[in-house]
Motif scaffolding. Structure first.
Motif, PDB file in Angstrom:
ATOM      1  N   HIS A 239       0.919  -1.134  -0.059  1.00  0.00           N
ATOM      2  CA  HIS A 239       0.075   0.089  -0.061  1.00  0.00           C
ATOM      3  C   HIS A 239       0.866   1.271   0.067  1.00  0.00           C
ATOM      4  O   HIS A 239       2.026   1.311   0.352  1.00  0.00           O
ATOM      5  N   VAL A 240       0.489   2.482  -0.520  1.00  0.00           N
ATOM      6  CA  VAL A 240       1.236   3.639  -0.737  1.00  0.00           C
ATOM      7  C   VAL A 240       1.558   3.899   0.578  1.00  0.00           C
ATOM      8  O   VAL A 240       2.702   4.642   0.929  1.00  0.00           O
ATOM      9  N   ILE A 241       0.957   3.957   1.755  1.00  0.00           N
ATOM     10  CA  ILE A 241       1.356   4.385   3.075  1.00  0.00           C
ATOM     11  C   ILE A 241       2.535   3.493   3.554  1.00  0.00           C
ATOM     12  O   ILE A 241       3.219   3.852   4.336  1.00  0.00           O
ATOM     13  N   GLU A 242       2.716   2.268   3.168  1.00  0.00           N
ATOM     14  CA  GLU A 242       3.775   1.298   3.637  1.00  0.00           C
ATOM     15  C   GLU A 242       4.973   2.007   2.795  1.00  0.00           C
ATOM     16  O   GLU A 242       6.042   1.863   3.255  1.00  0.00           O
ATOM     17  N   ALA A 243       4.859   2.101   1.452  1.00  0.00           N
ATOM     18  CA  ALA A 243       5.959   2.548   0.697  1.00  0.00           C
ATOM     19  C   ALA A 243       6.464   3.897   0.926  1.00  0.00           C
ATOM     20  O   ALA A 243       7.467   4.525   1.185  1.00  0.00           O
ATOM     21  N   ARG A 244       5.354   4.808   1.312  1.00  0.00           N
ATOM     22  CA  ARG A 244       5.556   6.495   1.506  1.00  0.00           C
ATOM     23  C   ARG A 244       4.918   6.446   2.580  1.00  0.00           C
ATOM     24  O   ARG A 244       3.805   7.532   2.809  1.00  0.00           O
ATOM     25  N   PRO A 245       5.275   6.267   3.992  1.00  0.00           N
ATOM     26  CA  PRO A 245       4.647   6.685   5.183  1.00  0.00           C
ATOM     27  C   PRO A 245       4.816   8.022   5.480  1.00  0.00           C
ATOM     28  O   PRO A 245       5.447   8.873   5.164  1.00  0.00           O
ATOM     29  N   PRO A 246       3.475   8.646   6.001  1.00  0.00           N
ATOM     30  CA  PRO A 246       3.491  10.047   6.338  1.00  0.00           C
ATOM     31  C   PRO A 246       4.678  10.643   7.030  1.00  0.00           C
ATOM     32  O   PRO A 246       5.084  11.780   6.980  1.00  0.00           O
ATOM     33  N   VAL A 247       5.521   9.651   7.848  1.00  0.00           N
ATOM     34  CA  VAL A 247       6.529  10.130   8.757  1.00  0.00           C
ATOM     35  C   VAL A 247       7.718  10.504   7.776  1.00  0.00           C
ATOM     36  O   VAL A 247       8.334  11.397   8.191  1.00  0.00           O
ATOM     37  N   THR A 248       7.734   9.946   6.380  1.00  0.00           N
ATOM     38  CA  THR A 248       8.757  10.596   5.557  1.00  0.00           C
ATOM     39  C   THR A 248       8.480  11.585   4.613  1.00  0.00           C
ATOM     40  O   THR A 248       9.213  11.975   3.913  1.00  0.00           O
ATOM     41  N   LEU A 249       7.152  12.193   4.716  1.00  0.00           N
ATOM     42  CA  LEU A 249       6.738  13.387   3.920  1.00  0.00           C
ATOM     43  C   LEU A 249       7.977  14.689   4.097  1.00  0.00           C
ATOM     44  O   LEU A 249       8.452  14.677   5.133  1.00  0.00           O
ATOM     45  N   ALA A 250       8.245  15.187   3.091  1.00  0.00           N
ATOM     46  CA  ALA A 250       9.426  16.371   3.316  1.00  0.00           C
ATOM     47  C   ALA A 250       8.631  17.444   3.954  1.00  0.00           C
ATOM     48  O   ALA A 250       7.353  17.555   3.684  1.00  0.00           O
ATOM     49  N   THR A 251       9.314  18.567   4.343  1.00  0.00           N
ATOM     50  CA  THR A 251       8.348  19.620   4.948  1.00  0.00           C
ATOM     51  C   THR A 251       7.675  20.270   3.733  1.00  0.00           C
ATOM     52  O   THR A 251       8.018  20.606   2.543  1.00  0.00           O
ATOM     53  N   GLY A 252       6.447  20.487   4.146  1.00  0.00           N
ATOM     54  CA  GLY A 252       5.484  21.185   3.108  1.00  0.00           C
ATOM     55  C   GLY A 252       4.874  20.054   2.143  1.00  0.00           C
ATOM     56  O   GLY A 252       4.060  20.509   1.350  1.00  0.00           O
ATOM     57  N   GLU A 253       5.200  19.046   2.280  1.00  0.00           N
ATOM     58  CA  GLU A 253       4.666  17.923   1.373  1.00  0.00           C
ATOM     59  C   GLU A 253       3.590  17.400   2.309  1.00  0.00           C
ATOM     60  O   GLU A 253       3.501  17.410   3.247  1.00  0.00           O
ATOM     61  N   ALA A 254       2.456  16.735   1.265  1.00  0.00           N
ATOM     62  CA  ALA A 254       1.390  16.455   1.888  1.00  0.00           C
ATOM     63  C   ALA A 254       0.595  15.593   1.123  1.00  0.00           C
ATOM     64  O   ALA A 254       0.584  15.442  -0.082  1.00  0.00           O
TER      65      ALA A 254
ATOM     66  N   GLY B  67     -12.779  14.701  -5.760  1.00  0.00           N
ATOM     67  CA  GLY B  67     -12.251  13.058  -5.803  1.00  0.00           C
ATOM     68  C   GLY B  67     -10.922  13.038  -6.097  1.00  0.00           C
ATOM     69  O   GLY B  67     -10.361  11.719  -6.146  1.00  0.00           O
ATOM     70  N   THR B  68     -10.208  13.944  -6.622  1.00  0.00           N
ATOM     71  CA  THR B  68      -8.684  14.039  -6.624  1.00  0.00           C
ATOM     72  C   THR B  68      -7.880  13.682  -5.522  1.00  0.00           C
ATOM     73  O   THR B  68      -8.483  14.662  -4.482  1.00  0.00           O
ATOM     74  N   ALA B  69      -7.280  12.996  -5.271  1.00  0.00           N
ATOM     75  CA  ALA B  69      -6.162  12.761  -4.271  1.00  0.00           C
ATOM     76  C   ALA B  69      -4.885  12.502  -4.643  1.00  0.00           C
ATOM     77  O   ALA B  69      -4.686  11.969  -5.910  1.00  0.00           O
ATOM     78  N   GLY B  70      -3.955  12.758  -3.980  1.00  0.00           N
ATOM     79  CA  GLY B  70      -2.604  12.520  -4.230  1.00  0.00           C
ATOM     80  C   GLY B  70      -1.417  13.018  -3.232  1.00  0.00           C
ATOM     81  O   GLY B  70      -1.870  13.204  -1.913  1.00  0.00           O
ATOM     82  N   ARG B  71      -0.101  12.793  -3.574  1.00  0.00           N
ATOM     83  CA  ARG B  71       0.992  13.268  -2.518  1.00  0.00           C
ATOM     84  C   ARG B  71       1.541  14.540  -3.529  1.00  0.00           C
ATOM     85  O   ARG B  71       1.895  14.287  -4.601  1.00  0.00           O
ATOM     86  N   SER B  72       1.961  15.612  -2.854  1.00  0.00           N
ATOM     87  CA  SER B  72       2.619  16.561  -3.719  1.00  0.00           C
ATOM     88  C   SER B  72       3.088  17.556  -2.575  1.00  0.00           C
ATOM     89  O   SER B  72       2.656  17.502  -1.576  1.00  0.00           O
ATOM     90  N   LEU B  73       4.116  18.493  -3.044  1.00  0.00           N
ATOM     91  CA  LEU B  73       4.698  19.346  -2.302  1.00  0.00           C
ATOM     92  C   LEU B  73       3.671  20.846  -2.259  1.00  0.00           C
ATOM     93  O   LEU B  73       3.466  21.274  -3.443  1.00  0.00           O
ATOM     94  N   SER B  74       3.197  21.012  -1.053  1.00  0.00           N
ATOM     95  CA  SER B  74       2.218  22.174  -0.949  1.00  0.00           C
ATOM     96  C   SER B  74       0.975  22.337  -2.064  1.00  0.00           C
ATOM     97  O   SER B  74       1.012  23.266  -2.785  1.00  0.00           O
ATOM     98  N   PRO B  75       0.267  21.104  -2.234  1.00  0.00           N
ATOM     99  CA  PRO B  75      -0.712  21.151  -3.022  1.00  0.00           C
ATOM    100  C   PRO B  75      -1.861  22.323  -2.885  1.00  0.00           C
ATOM    101  O   PRO B  75      -2.280  22.436  -1.869  1.00  0.00           O
ATOM    102  N   ALA B  76      -2.137  23.044  -3.779  1.00  0.00           N
ATOM    103  CA  ALA B  76      -3.057  24.138  -3.936  1.00  0.00           C
ATOM    104  C   ALA B  76      -2.806  25.109  -2.980  1.00  0.00           C
ATOM    105  O   ALA B  76      -3.798  25.931  -2.625  1.00  0.00           O
ATOM    106  N   SER B  77      -1.504  25.494  -2.407  1.00  0.00           N
ATOM    107  CA  SER B  77      -1.359  26.348  -1.148  1.00  0.00           C
ATOM    108  C   SER B  77      -1.791  27.820  -1.771  1.00  0.00           C
ATOM    109  O   SER B  77      -2.190  28.600  -1.188  1.00  0.00           O
ATOM    110  N   LYS B  78      -1.559  28.070  -3.208  1.00  0.00           N
ATOM    111  CA  LYS B  78      -1.785  29.287  -3.903  1.00  0.00           C
ATOM    112  C   LYS B  78      -3.192  29.574  -3.529  1.00  0.00           C
ATOM    113  O   LYS B  78      -3.508  30.803  -3.239  1.00  0.00           O
ATOM    114  N   GLU B  79      -4.039  28.561  -3.664  1.00  0.00           N
ATOM    115  CA  GLU B  79      -5.718  28.923  -3.511  1.00  0.00           C
ATOM    116  C   GLU B  79      -5.820  29.551  -1.975  1.00  0.00           C
ATOM    117  O   GLU B  79      -6.681  30.459  -1.912  1.00  0.00           O
ATOM    118  N   ILE B  80      -5.165  28.936  -0.899  1.00  0.00           N
ATOM    119  CA  ILE B  80      -5.335  29.459   0.359  1.00  0.00           C
ATOM    120  C   ILE B  80      -4.825  30.828   0.563  1.00  0.00           C
ATOM    121  O   ILE B  80      -5.665  31.641   1.239  1.00  0.00           O
TER     122      ILE B  80
END
Length: 157
Positions: free
Chosen positions: A105-120, A127-140
């Motif tokens: 599972h992606v959580i075993e391959a890339r657990p949340p503890v290994t995310l880089a600063t600002g990555e989420a 319904g869109t989902a994924g992993r990215s560095l600062s996704p849509a932070s410009k919208e906020i």
């Protein structure tokens, strides 16, 4: 008159969460949605939310129901780096299973503890989902830069 966006922003949300029947967050989020108010709830972890509710003499079951209600009523979610097992479990339940048997599972391959600063890990209302560095932070930041937001609210983008 022109409609102006309105947002409720609560950092360290676990300090303010309540399970009150009339004004608890699950009802508050319903009211905000009805009036077109965006809510930004930031917390350290799901465990922090649960601990805060248990300290208010909620039962473990009631705390779970409140947390699930909040998660169900927030269409956009960001999960940043964390070591919390409850947050990891929730995240895993929201992500699809591997496409083939035997794959991790992606959580075993890339657990949340290994995310880089600002990555989420992120989930959007469409319904869109994924992993990215600062996704849509410009919208906020665009929302916070709107003329209706007081000058003392800052956003560093």
């Amino acid at each position: 008159t022109e409609a102006r966006p309105l947002a409720y922003i609560c950092d360290e949300f676990h300090r303010y969460i309540t399970a009150d029947e009339d004004s608890g967050e699950q009802n508050f989020l319903d009211r905000c949605r009805a009036f077109g108010v965006s809510c930004v709830l930031a917390t350290q972890s799901i465990a922090a939310l649960k601990t805060a509710l248990l300290q208010q003499e909620c039962s473990a079951h009631q705390a779970e129901v409140v947390i699930q209600s909040i998660l169900n009523n927030t269409a956009t979610k960001y999960f940043l780096r964390t070591t919390d097992l409850e947050t990891r479990s929730q995240l895993r339940s929201m992500l699809p299973e591997p496409p083939r048997a035997g794959m991790r599972h992606v959580i075993e391959a890339r657990p949340p503890v290994t995310l880089a600063t600002g990555e989420a890990y992120y989930f959007f209302p469409d319904g869109t989902a994924g992993r990215s560095l600062s996704p849509a932070s410009k919208e906020i930041c665009d929302l916070l830069a709107h003329p209706s937001v007081p000058d003392d609210v800052n956003c560093t983008c």
